[in-house]
Design an enzyme around this catalytic site. Structure first.
Site, short mmCIF file in Angstrom:
data_model
loop_
_atom_site.label_atom_id
_atom_site.label_comp_id
_atom_site.label_asym_id
_atom_site.label_seq_id
_atom_site.Cartn_x
_atom_site.Cartn_y
_atom_site.Cartn_z
N ASP A 264 0.85 -1.19 0.00
CA ASP A 264 0.00 0.00 0.00
C ASP A 264 0.88 1.24 0.00
OD1 ASP A 264 -2.45 1.33 0.02
OD2 ASP A 264 -2.49 1.48 2.20
N HIS B 115 -3.70 14.15 0.39
CA HIS B 115 -3.98 13.32 1.56
C HIS B 115 -2.84 13.40 2.56
CE1 HIS B 115 -5.09 9.97 4.11
NE2 HIS B 115 -3.99 9.32 3.78
N GLU C 99 -10.69 4.07 3.61
CA GLU C 99 -9.72 4.78 2.77
C GLU C 99 -10.06 4.49 1.31
OE1 GLU C 99 -5.71 3.89 3.90
OE2 GLU C 99 -5.81 5.17 5.67
N GLU D 142 -9.23 4.11 -2.27
CA GLU D 142 -8.02 3.80 -3.01
C GLU D 142 -8.35 3.08 -4.32
OE1 GLU D 142 -4.83 2.05 -0.82
OE2 GLU D 142 -5.53 2.80 1.14
N ASP E 70 -9.14 0.31 2.02
CA ASP E 70 -8.18 -0.17 3.01
C ASP E 70 -8.61 0.33 4.38
OD1 ASP E 70 -5.92 -1.60 3.77
OD2 ASP E 70 -4.66 0.17 3.73
N ARG F 80 -7.87 4.17 13.26
CA ARG F 80 -7.00 5.33 13.49
C ARG F 80 -6.45 5.38 14.90
NH1 ARG F 80 -5.67 6.68 8.39
NH2 ARG F 80 -7.51 7.19 7.12
N GLN G 74 -3.76 2.89 15.22
CA GLN G 74 -2.63 3.33 14.40
C GLN G 74 -1.80 4.41 15.10
OE1 GLN G 74 -3.74 4.56 10.47
NE2 GLN G 74 -1.67 5.08 9.86
N LYS H 240 -4.14 -1.88 10.25
CA LYS H 240 -4.43 -2.10 8.83
C LYS H 240 -4.60 -3.57 8.47
CE LYS H 240 -3.65 2.16 7.12
NZ LYS H 240 -4.46 2.89 6.14
N THR I 1 -8.95 -5.57 4.14
CA THR I 1 -8.88 -4.68 2.99
C THR I 1 -9.88 -5.21 1.97
OG1 THR I 1 -6.53 -4.21 3.35
CG2 THR I 1 -7.42 -3.75 1.16
N GLU J 286 -9.87 12.93 7.28
CA GLU J 286 -9.78 14.23 6.61
C GLU J 286 -11.14 14.92 6.53
OE1 GLU J 286 -7.10 14.24 2.93
OE2 GLU J 286 -7.50 12.11 3.25
#
Length: 433
Positions: free
Chosen positions: A129, A136, A202, A204, A236, A240, A243, A256, A260, A367
Site C-alpha cells: 500500500d 492526503h 480509505e 483507493e 483499506d 485510526r 494506528q 491495517k 482490505t 480528513e
C-alpha cells in the site's frame, strides 16, 4: 463507437469497451470459473475456450479460464491478454453473427449477474500500500504536526509505502468485524485494550501485477506498464486510534491488517488507456530512476457512499479523482523494485488514500471530519465522525467516455461489532486421553 449485440445502458459500467475479468460461480455450476462483465451479464470464458475460440492464442484447451483465480491467465503475459481481449470484443460486436446468432452457445455462455456469486478474483501473493496522494499526505500531516511540517522530508522525493497483509484482503460484500487492540487515550498515561473507536475507510485504487520480475532485476518506469494486468477499487479499512499508538517507529501494523476490501471486477489496463491524462507537476524533479514522461495518470471519477443501519439509501460523502495522485503507478513499481525486489503474479499494489484539493474530495473520514472537529451531517439527522457498527461503506468509480463508461462496479463492506474475545481460549481446548 463500437456496440455490442448485448444491450448496454449508457450509464452501465460494463460496455463492450471495458470487459473486466472476474471469478464467479452460479447456482447450476458451483465450480469457479472466469468471465467478463458485459452489461447486466457475465460471459463465461471457459465455455468459449471449450468451443475453440482461443486456440489461436496458444492457451486454447489449457483450462486457464476454468480456474478459481485469474492467476494462470495473468501469467500468460501481455501479448496473450491483448489477443484474448480482442477475440472477446470481436465476438460481442453487434454485426458479428458468430455468437449473436448461435442461441445454444449463447444460453451456455451468458449468465445474468443477478444469478451469480462473484469471488475474490486473484490469489494475492503480496500486498503493498502506497501513500501517493499529496493532498492526503498534507492533510494528515497538518492534522497531526501542523501546516509547516505537514509533509515529511522524504515524501516529495519517493513514493512512500508499506507492506500490507495479503491474507485479509476480501472481496466486496464481505462483512468486516470491528478490530480490537491497544489504544492510548489522550487523557491517559497508559494504553488500554478494547474495540477501535476511530474506524475509518480509505478510498483507493489497486492494481494487480500480471508478470513479475526476477530477484535482483529492477523494473524501469518505461517498462512498468507491461507488468500491470488490471485495476480494482480498494477500501483499506483503518483503525485510526490503534494506528496512532502503534505506528512509531515502523508504521501501520494491526491498524491495517484486519481487512482490505476490493471490487470483484478487474478492469484491464488496456480499457483505461483512452483516459490517460497528465499527472500533477512534480517539484522537485524526481531522481532519474523515477522520471516519467507523457500521460502518466488516469481520469477516473471516484465516489464514496455511507449507509447507516437507520437509512433507506446510501448518502454520498466524498467525490474524488484518480488524477490527483502525485506518484504514478510507473513510479510506484520502479521504486518498489529498485532494490531488486521481485514482484510476482497476483501481487496487489494500492495507491493509498486518494484525496483532492477540495473538502468534498477528501478520501477518508480522518480528513473529511478533520479528526472529529467537523462531523458529517447525514440526511436522516445522524452525524458521523468515525464509522459505527452497522454502517455500510460503498465505493464506486468510472471513466466517462463519449456515450459510455468504463466502470469498476463497486466495493462495499458493512461493519459488525467485534467478535467476543475468548481470553482463556476455551473454544480451542483439547484433551488427550
Amino acid at each position: 463507437m463500437i456496440r455490442s449485440f448485448i444491450e448496454v445502458e449508457p450509464e452501465s459500467h460494463f460496455p463492450i469497451h471495458n470487459l473486466p475479468y472476474g471469478v464467479f460461480r452460479d447456482k447450476e455450476n458451483k465450480e469457479p470459473r472466469i468471465g467478463v462483465a458485459i452489461g447486466e451479464f457475465v460471459l463465461d470464458l471457459a465455455v468459449l475456450d471449450e468451443h475453440g475460440f482461443f486456440d489461436s492464442t496458444g492457451i486454447g484447451g489449457k483450462r486457464v479460464f476454468r480456474q478459481a483465480s485469474l492467476n494462470p491467465f495473468m501469467q500468460t503475459g501481455k501479448k496473450v491478454w491483448k489477443e484474448v481481449r480482442s477475440i472477446i470484443q470481436h465476438l460481442l460486436k453487434e454485426d458479428v453473427p458468430t455468437l449473436r446468432d448461435n442461441w445454444d452457445l449463447r444460453n451456455q455462455a451468458f449468465k445474468s449477474q443477478k444469478d451469480i456469486e462473484l469471488m475474490l478474483p486473484v490469489e494475492i501473493k503480496s500486498y503493498t500500500d502506497f501513500y501517493a496522494s499529496k493532498e492526503h499526505a498534507a492533510n494528515v500531516g497538518t492534522i497531526f504536526r501542523g501546516k509547516e511540517k505537514a509533509l515529511m522530508p522524504n515524501w516529495i522525493h519517493l513514493p512512500v509505502g508499506y507492506h500490507g497483509r495479503a491474507s485479509s484482503v476480501v472481496v466486496s460484500g464481505t462483512d468486516i468485524y470491528r478490530p480490537q487492540g491497544q489504544t492510548k487515550p489522550l487523557e491517559s498515561d497508559q494504553p488500554i485494550f478494547g474495540p477501535s473507536k476511530q474506524l475509518d475507510f480509505e478510498l483507493e485504487v489497486g492494481y494487480f501485477i500480471g508478470i513479475g520480475n526476477e530477484l535482483g532485476s529492477p523494473i524501469s518506469v518505461k517498462d512498468a506498464r507491461d507488468h500491470v494486468f488490471g485495476f480494482v477499487l480498494v477500501n483499506d479499512w483503518s483503525a485510526r486510534d490503534i494506528q496512532s499508538w502503534e505506528y512509531q517507529p515502523l508504521g501501520p501494523f494491526l491498524s491495517k491488517n484486519f481487512a482490505t476490501s476490493i471490487s470483484p471486477w478487474v478492469v484491464p489496463l488496456e480499457a483505461l488507456e483512452p483516459f490517460r491524462v497528465k499527472g500533477p507537476i512534480q517539484d522537485p524533479e524526481p531522481l532519474s530512476y523515477l522520471k516519467v514522461e507523457g500521460l502518466n495518470s488516469f481520469d477516473i471519477h471516484l465516489e464514496v457512499f455511507l449507509k447507516s443501519k437507520n437509512m433507506e439509501k446510501p448518502q454520498r460523502i466524498s467525490k474524488s479523482n484518480y488524477k490527483y495522485l502525485y506518484w504514478s503507478i510507473e513510479q510506484q513499481i520502479a521504486h518498489h523494485t529498485i532494490t531488486g525486489c521481485n514482484l510476482q503474479t497476483g501481487d496487489l499494489m494500492a495507491t493509498g488514500t486518494i484525496s483532492g484539493p477540495t473538502k468534498e474530495s477528501r478520501g477518508c473520514l480522518l480528513e473529511l471530519t478533520w479528526r472529529g472537529k467537523e462531523p458529517i451531517q447525514l440526511d436522516n439527522g445522524e452525524q458521523r465522525i468515525w464509522i459505527e457498527d452497522g454502517d455500510e461503506v460503498i465505493m464506486t468509480g468510472w471513466c466517462q467516455g463519449d456515450g459510455y463508461r468504463i466502470g469498476f462496479g463497486e466495493v462495499r463492506g458493512r461493519i459488525l461489532p467485534p467478535k467476543e474475545l475468548d481470553l482463556h481460549n476455551k473454544k480451542h481446548l483439547s484433551f488427550s486421553k
